[in-house]
Scaffold this active site. Structure first.
Site, short mmCIF file in Angstrom:
data_model
loop_
_atom_site.label_atom_id
_atom_site.label_comp_id
_atom_site.label_asym_id
_atom_site.label_seq_id
_atom_site.Cartn_x
_atom_site.Cartn_y
_atom_site.Cartn_z
N SER A 154 0.86 -1.18 0.00
CA SER A 154 0.00 0.00 0.00
C SER A 154 0.89 1.23 0.00
O SER A 154 2.07 1.15 0.40
CB SER A 154 -0.85 -0.01 1.28
OG SER A 154 -1.43 1.26 1.50
N TYR A 167 -2.73 -1.37 10.54
CA TYR A 167 -2.67 -1.57 9.08
C TYR A 167 -1.36 -1.02 8.51
O TYR A 167 -0.66 -1.70 7.75
CB TYR A 167 -3.87 -0.87 8.43
CG TYR A 167 -3.96 -1.04 6.94
CD1 TYR A 167 -4.55 -2.17 6.38
CD2 TYR A 167 -3.47 -0.07 6.07
CE1 TYR A 167 -4.65 -2.32 5.00
CE2 TYR A 167 -3.55 -0.21 4.70
CZ TYR A 167 -4.15 -1.34 4.17
OH TYR A 167 -4.23 -1.49 2.80
#
Ligand code: BGC
Length: 269
Positions: A154, A167
């Site tokens: 990401s 995350y």
């Protein structure tokens, strides 16, 4: 010039492939003629839809249920894949989730769930794939490489993310796991890279695009002026899995419409 991706007949496993980015990657690999394992853990009916879609374009696919954070289930999934397709050429470590909350309220369970699925799950699947790549080695008719792994990371392996500490930590971990594995295995002709998506329109971030106000705010973070589509990632994954990218290993390709260009600084700073 003939531009062939030569993925036809290669065996690919895509984790978390019953929705979002994983679904688009599985379909894109299927369109190129790969034999695709569509991994899922919930919603078998969605996994079956992805399988049917791949078959309708002339490809081969099967759905296999496994929780990527469970060692025994991962090993059983690989055995089932080998029974069906003989081996593995391409692993797309895609399964991931978010459990957001301010750090002071973040439960240990939510911390562990995100690390277990997003980071440990990628380790467990990579390890099984690597064991098979090492056993089989390079088969020239299939690929220049003994195997290819794509880790779905990401932009948050770089951009800190308040309210999403578990995350962001999992994605930061993926970067060094990917690079260290790539360093260790390059001499064995195993290529390991990541894709770092920005905001892609999928169920995981529906709150960021689901209503006009949120979408407008989100677009201020994306210089290219549009939210990403799962297919944007599918196309890059196919290229990264093909011999066209044979000299790439240990790299993260950010596919983010310029999110990492710090758009806030275009008028200030
Ligand atoms: C997250 C999304 C988010 C995007 C950009 C992704 O990794 O899963 O929720 O929209 O990063 O911030």
């Amino acid at each position: 010039m003939e531009y062939s991706l030569k993925i036809k007949g290669q065996a690919a496993l895509v984790t978390g492939a019953n929705s979002g980015i994983g679904e688009a990657v599985a379909i894109a690999l299927g369109e190129q003629g790969a034999n695709v394992v569509v991994n899922y853990v919930t919603h078998p009916e969605l996994a079956q839809q992805v399988v049917d879609k791949i078959k309708s374009t002339g490809g081969n696919a099967i759905a296999i249920k496994a929780d990527v954070s469970n060692e025994a289930e991962v090993q059983a999934m690989f055995q089932q894949m080998f029974a069906e397709y003989g081996t593995i050429d391409i692993l797309v470590n895609n399964a991931g989730l978010q459990k957001d909350s301010p750090i002071e309220n973040m439960s240990l369970a939510d911390w562990q769930l995100v690390i277990n699925v997003n980071l440990t799950g990628q380790f467990l699947c990579a390890r099984e794939a690597i064991r098979e790549f090492l056993r089989r080695g390079v088969v020239a008719e299939r690929s220049c490489a003994a195997g290819k792994i794509i880790c779905m990371s990401s932009v948050h392996q770089v951009i800190p993310w308040a309210g999403h500490v578990n995350y962001a930590a999992s994605k930061g971990g993926i970067e060094m796991m990917m690079k260290s594995m790539a360093q260790e295995l390059a001499p064995k002709k195993i290529r390991i890279n990541s894709i770092g998506p920005g905001a892609i329109q999928t169920p995981i971030n529906q709150s960021a695009w689901g209503d006009p106000d949120s979408l407008k705010k989100l677009l201020t973070l994306i210089p290219y002026g549009r939210i990403g589509q799962p297919e944007d990632i599918g196309k890059v994954a196919v290229w990264l899995a093909s011999d066209q990218s044979d000299y790439l290993t240990g790299t993260t390709l950010f596919v983010d419409g310029g999110m990492l260009l710090y758009p806030g600084f275009s008028t200030n700073g």
